[in-house]
Write a protein that holds these residues in place. Sequence first.
Motif, short mmCIF file in Angstrom:
data_model
loop_
_atom_site.label_atom_id
_atom_site.label_comp_id
_atom_site.label_asym_id
_atom_site.label_seq_id
_atom_site.Cartn_x
_atom_site.Cartn_y
_atom_site.Cartn_z
N ASP A 46 -25.37 -15.72 -5.08
CA ASP A 46 -24.43 -15.27 -4.04
C ASP A 46 -24.73 -15.92 -2.68
O ASP A 46 -23.85 -16.06 -1.85
N ASN A 47 -26.00 -16.32 -2.46
CA ASN A 47 -26.38 -16.88 -1.17
C ASN A 47 -26.05 -18.37 -1.02
O ASN A 47 -25.59 -18.79 0.02
N CYS A 48 -26.33 -19.15 -2.09
CA CYS A 48 -26.16 -20.60 -1.94
C CYS A 48 -25.28 -21.25 -3.01
O CYS A 48 -24.97 -22.43 -2.91
N GLY A 49 -24.93 -20.51 -4.07
CA GLY A 49 -24.04 -21.06 -5.10
C GLY A 49 -24.73 -21.85 -6.21
O GLY A 49 -24.07 -22.39 -7.08
N SER A 50 -26.08 -21.92 -6.19
CA SER A 50 -26.81 -22.65 -7.23
C SER A 50 -26.95 -21.81 -8.49
O SER A 50 -26.72 -20.61 -8.49
N ALA A 51 -27.40 -22.45 -9.57
CA ALA A 51 -27.58 -21.77 -10.85
C ALA A 51 -28.74 -20.77 -10.79
O ALA A 51 -29.70 -20.96 -10.05
N MET A 52 -28.63 -19.71 -11.59
CA MET A 52 -29.66 -18.69 -11.69
C MET A 52 -30.36 -18.83 -13.03
O MET A 52 -29.77 -19.30 -14.00
N ARG A 53 -31.63 -18.39 -13.12
CA ARG A 53 -32.38 -18.43 -14.38
C ARG A 53 -33.02 -17.08 -14.62
O ARG A 53 -33.38 -16.37 -13.68
N ASN A 54 -33.16 -16.72 -15.90
CA ASN A 54 -33.85 -15.50 -16.26
C ASN A 54 -35.34 -15.74 -16.09
O ASN A 54 -35.90 -16.66 -16.67
N ARG A 55 -36.01 -14.91 -15.31
CA ARG A 55 -37.44 -15.11 -15.03
C ARG A 55 -38.32 -14.81 -16.24
O ARG A 55 -39.48 -15.20 -16.25
N LEU A 56 -37.80 -14.12 -17.27
CA LEU A 56 -38.59 -13.83 -18.46
C LEU A 56 -38.67 -15.03 -19.39
O LEU A 56 -39.52 -15.08 -20.27
N ILE A 57 -37.79 -16.00 -19.21
CA ILE A 57 -37.79 -17.20 -20.05
C ILE A 57 -38.53 -18.31 -19.32
O ILE A 57 -38.13 -18.73 -18.24
N PRO A 58 -39.64 -18.80 -19.90
CA PRO A 58 -40.45 -19.81 -19.20
C PRO A 58 -39.72 -21.14 -19.07
O PRO A 58 -38.94 -21.52 -19.93
N LEU A 59 -39.99 -21.84 -17.97
CA LEU A 59 -39.46 -23.18 -17.77
C LEU A 59 -40.35 -24.17 -18.51
O LEU A 59 -41.56 -24.01 -18.56
N GLU A 60 -39.76 -25.18 -19.08
CA GLU A 60 -40.55 -26.20 -19.79
C GLU A 60 -40.53 -27.49 -19.04
O GLU A 60 -39.66 -27.86 -18.39
#
Length: 47
Positions: free
Chosen positions: A33-47
């Motif tokens: 809502d603040n900048c329009g970028s994509a959101m990610r679920n914090r429970l799913i680790p980034l690879e």
Amino acid sequence: MRDVSYDPNSKSAYECFNCGTIVRAESNPGTCDNCGSAMRNRLIPLE
């Protein structure tokens, strides 16, 4: 191995890739809502 239990019926924390805003929601809000970028679920680790 996961150190966080996953409950699909509870709200998850989603974090904006760009500005770091955190939102708690039942499903992915899509964009920040603040900048329009994509959101990610914090429970799913980034690879």
